[in-house]
Design an enzyme around this catalytic site. Structure first.
Site, short mmCIF file in Angstrom:
data_model
loop_
_atom_site.label_atom_id
_atom_site.label_comp_id
_atom_site.label_asym_id
_atom_site.label_seq_id
_atom_site.Cartn_x
_atom_site.Cartn_y
_atom_site.Cartn_z
N THR A 82 0.82 -1.21 0.00
CA THR A 82 0.00 0.00 0.00
C THR A 82 0.85 1.26 0.00
OG1 THR A 82 -1.82 -1.11 1.08
CG2 THR A 82 -1.72 1.25 1.39
N THR A 88 1.58 -4.30 4.25
CA THR A 88 1.42 -4.59 5.68
C THR A 88 0.85 -5.99 5.95
OG1 THR A 88 -0.78 -3.58 5.73
CG2 THR A 88 1.10 -2.15 6.27
N ASP A 89 0.24 -6.63 4.94
CA ASP A 89 -0.41 -7.92 5.18
C ASP A 89 0.56 -8.99 5.71
OD1 ASP A 89 -2.64 -6.70 4.22
OD2 ASP A 89 -3.02 -8.11 2.58
C1 SIN Z 1 -1.05 -3.04 2.76
O1 SIN Z 1 0.07 -2.82 2.33
O2 SIN Z 1 -1.50 -2.38 3.74
C2 SIN Z 1 -1.97 -4.06 2.18
C3 SIN Z 1 -1.55 -4.66 0.92
C4 SIN Z 1 -0.25 -5.40 1.01
O3 SIN Z 1 0.00 -6.03 2.03
O4 SIN Z 1 0.49 -5.38 0.03
#
Ligand code: SIN
Length: 354
Positions: free
Chosen positions: A39, A118-119
């Site tokens: 993200t 973040t995943d």
């Molecule tokens: C994010 O980055 O918050 C979600 C998508 C990902 O993990 O690439």
């Protein structure tokens, strides 16, 4: 005449030495930013559009968006991958770990920042925590709002991450995760909220420090083995052993465990209810799996706390406990442990130490 000449040469050398000393005192650290997507590199059609596409922008755009980073460090960027991190693979992990080790072996690199979705950020951070062969800082950073969002959190997170990677105080602290002004240890941190910017928490231990507009303050450090003290080495690995996770619930059938035996899983993390408990329907299948050489590790779906050894399951079943590692991190430690040994007691020791 000769004396005067010698004195002049000595004087010139001294001035040169002082210049070098002063220059090195004010020299900025060299930080490499390795981008993997997420993200933080995402974009949407409008500033309030929650439906964005992750992994759209390249590393150069991310760096250009925060020119203030140049005040903290000499920064270079490299694109290692450009994915939404829910699609992370062992291949990318191995490629990333090898590149991190290669860069950190150079005297010209003082620290590394990895931009990441973040995943699975906590998983990549823990994997690197176990396989990086250096005390130099490695910092993972992400964002909960895309780069085009109103109040995007990525730029300040990136600025803070570079300041943590550039800080001498970060040396020897293992792989770190920086988001929302907090510094968390890779082993302890987990994503706790699907959408809030205040999502990364170390539920068992708390954050190890804070970073406020680039000012880094540590309050504690992780006592577990990591990085330069870790025995795990991926330099010659092309693949990792398959380890799966079973998520337990009421009325568990045991069929998923049966399937994992059939597909040739080398290890199973059982994310159990409560203190790592296992439904009777599943227990018998896991015993079967264990008899076939598949390693069984008991973790918990609860989200915090410590899984205790249990006479019935661990002694009779020859199972291992994940202690306070969450299931997704227990999976990583078991994969790496299996590259070293298949002895249950030795694997348990890894879970006690790492
Ligand atoms: C994010 O980055 O918050 C979600 C998508 C990902 O993990 O690439």
């Amino acid at each position: 005449m000769r004396k005067i000449l010698t004195r002049r040469i000595a004087m010139k050398k001294l001035v040169l030495l002082i210049c070098i000393l002063v220059a090195s005192l004010y020299a900025k650290p060299n930080v490499v930013i390795l981008a993997t997507g997420g993200t933080i590199a995402g974009s949407a059609s409008g500033a309030t559009n929650a439906q964005y596409d992750a992994a759209q922008l390249g590393v150069d755009i991310l760096i250009k968006a925060v020119p203030e980073i140049a005040n903290l460090a000499n920064v270079k960027g490299e694109q290692v991958a450009n994915i939404s991190s829910n699609n992370m693979t062992d291949e990318i992990w191995l490629k990333l770990a090898k590149r991190v080790n290669e860069l950190l072996a150079s005297k010209d690199v003082d620290g590394i920042v990895i931009t990441h979705g973040t995943d699975t950020l906590e998983e990549t951070a823990y994997f690197l925590n176990l396989v990086v062969k250096s005390d130099k800082p490695v910092v993972l950073v992400g964002a909960m709002r895309s780069a085009t969002s109103m109040s995007a959190d990525g730029p300040l997170n990136l600025y803070n991450a570079v300041s943590v990677a550039a800080s001498k105080e970060s040396i020897g602290n293992g792989v770190l995760v920086v988001l929302n002004d907090e510094i968390n240890a890779a082993r302890e941190v987990t994503k706790t909220n699907t959408s809030s910017v205040d999502t990364f928490k170390s539920r068992n231990t708390g954050a190890i420090g804070r970073v406020y507009y680039g000012k880094v303050v540590y309050s504690t450090k992780s006592l577990k083995k990591h990085t330069a003290n870790s025995v795990f080495d991926v330099s010659k690995l092309e693949a990792l052993p398959r380890v799966d996770i079973i998520y337990s619930h009421a009325n568990d059938y045991g069929d998923i465990a049966k399937h994992l035996i059939d597909v040739g899983s080398k290890g199973i993390i059982h994310a159990g209810t409560g203190n790592g408990s296992i439904h009777n329907n599943v227990f018998t299948v896991l015993q079967e799996a264990n008899a076939k050489g598949i390693k069984i590790v008991r973790s918990a779906i609860v989200g915090s706390g410590y899984v205790d050894s249990n006479k019935k399951m661990d002694d009779n079943g020859n199972f291992i406990t994940a202690r306070d590692l969450n299931p997704q991190k227990a999976r990583i430690l078991l994969m790496l442990a299996l590259t070293k040994t298949s002895d249950t007691k030795e694997i348990q020791k890894f879970f006690d130490e790492y």
